[in-house]
Design an enzyme around this catalytic site. Sequence first.
Site, PDB file in Angstrom:
ATOM      1  N   ASN A   1     -49.584  34.230   1.862  1.00 54.10           N
ATOM      2  CA  ASN A   1     -49.493  35.261   2.808  1.00 54.10           C
ATOM      3  C   ASN A   1     -48.831  36.327   2.291  1.00 54.10           C
ATOM      4  OD1 ASN A   1     -48.606  37.016   5.212  1.00 54.10           O
ATOM      5  ND2 ASN A   1     -47.759  35.337   6.024  1.00 54.10           N
TER       6      ASN A   1
ATOM      7  N   ARG B   1     -53.591  34.298   4.674  1.00 58.33           N
ATOM      8  CA  ARG B   1     -53.582  34.920   5.845  1.00 58.33           C
ATOM      9  C   ARG B   1     -54.289  36.286   5.862  1.00 58.33           C
ATOM     10  NH1 ARG B   1     -48.502  37.669   8.485  1.00 58.33           N
ATOM     11  NH2 ARG B   1     -49.514  38.209  10.585  1.00 58.33           N
TER      12      ARG B   1
ATOM     13  N   HIS C   1     -51.226  38.141  15.968  1.00 58.88           N
ATOM     14  CA  HIS C   1     -50.682  36.741  16.076  1.00 58.88           C
ATOM     15  C   HIS C   1     -51.330  35.666  16.419  1.00 58.88           C
ATOM     16  CE1 HIS C   1     -46.556  38.906  16.930  1.00 58.88           C
ATOM     17  NE2 HIS C   1     -46.478  38.731  15.688  1.00 58.88           N
TER      18      HIS C   1
ATOM     19  N   ARG D   1     -40.335  47.924  17.476  1.00 62.62           N
ATOM     20  CA  ARG D   1     -41.289  48.510  17.872  1.00 62.62           C
ATOM     21  C   ARG D   1     -41.198  48.685  19.567  1.00 62.62           C
ATOM     22  NH1 ARG D   1     -45.321  44.343  15.446  1.00 62.62           N
ATOM     23  NH2 ARG D   1     -45.101  44.767  13.205  1.00 62.62           N
TER      24      ARG D   1
ATOM     25  N   GLU E   1     -47.454  28.581  12.049  1.00 61.82           N
ATOM     26  CA  GLU E   1     -49.025  29.526  11.559  1.00 61.82           C
ATOM     27  C   GLU E   1     -49.471  28.679  10.372  1.00 61.82           C
ATOM     28  OE1 GLU E   1     -46.665  32.922  12.510  1.00 61.82           O
ATOM     29  OE2 GLU E   1     -48.620  33.883  12.461  1.00 61.82           O
TER      30      GLU E   1
END
Length: 380
Positions: free
Chosen positions: A7, A90, A179, A240, A362
């Site tokens: 990743n 990923r 996601h 965010r 994940e």
Amino acid sequence: MNILIINCGSSSIKYRLVRAGRFQSLVSGIVENIGTDKARIINEHKGGKRQYRASLPDYESAIQKISELLSDPEAGAIKDKSEIFAVGHRVVHGGEEFKSAVIIDKYVLSRISFYSRLAPLHNPPAVNGIKAAMKIFPDIPQAAVFDTAFHQTMPSEAYVYALPYDYYRRYGIRRYGFHGTSHRYVANTAAARLKKPLTRLKLITCHLGNGCSITAVRNGISVDTSMGFTPLEGLVMGTRCGDLDPALVGYIMEKEKLSIEQISQILNSKSGLLGISGISNDMRDLITAAEEGEERARLAIDIFIYRVKKYIGAYLAVMDGADAVVLTAGIGENFPQMRTRLKRELKNLLQGTPVMTIATNEEKLIAQDTFELVRVAGKR
Ligand code: AMP
């Protein structure tokens, strides 16, 4: 048979070696500060955690170092790289093209690179990581697992913005969602816990970590999700802002005399929990501060939970009910007040619908996808 998961971030690479079957982790770690004189690797295996310093000017040297550690008797778990069955990467953005994981070939690599225009911060490091891994593991098949893929099932009413339609055709401006691997993983796990087929369930999955998104999963497929063209839309996150009046962007730029880069930096890195509280983007700090009477920390937590509630309400409407609400990721898994408040404050709306906490994984799903793809393709 082992699967290596990679990743890549902007200056870091997370990696994990898992054994196919139960997909338990053998070795994991992170290479940080690639391309600087502070490069280091934190590697963990059954013997414990250890930090290494090395000169790692680029992704290739970093992946080479990972490869060496994996077969190091002191740090790894394999004899040599021939024990790696496949590598799973990923990848954040697969545009409208990649609706599931794929085996990487030259064409796929060029398309991941093409989608850098939609994910300029995320896809370029993935491309670098894939190129490096293809050099270092030339005989090992590699797969790409996309964050956007799970949401490709959204209907057009959920993904088309109310903007001139031509922007969608010309620039690919639409909602993509992110996601996806996490939402898919917890939806599968929730179905197993509920002892019902996923294809007969309506689930609302809430990934609440540093980045946050909520997905409406009907019969196993994503029908709406809170992140949009970028991961900025939707919930309040660590730094965010999530949803806001789009007119504010120009207004703030004018008032504060900001460039596009500067406003983008404020909305992405200086807003959310951090912006409201002025204290931290870390929920743990805010919980402590709120307990100590810091009003803005309390306000940040309240706004965070309020936005989650609004989206749950919206997705109950989208699916005309739900069989379960699932909470996952750092905040979802570890902040019990979140669950207690949702259950209490949405009592009438949820009417006994369970609110479950499920640890996301994940990497396990990336490993499973990679293993299945390579096996079915007969590449090994
Ligand atoms: P993630 O992106 O999934 O690693 O999640 C990171 C977020 O989880 C950060 O905002 C952390 O503050 C939050 N988090 C981790 N542990 C806890 C905890 N025990 N209570 C509340 N939030 C937590």
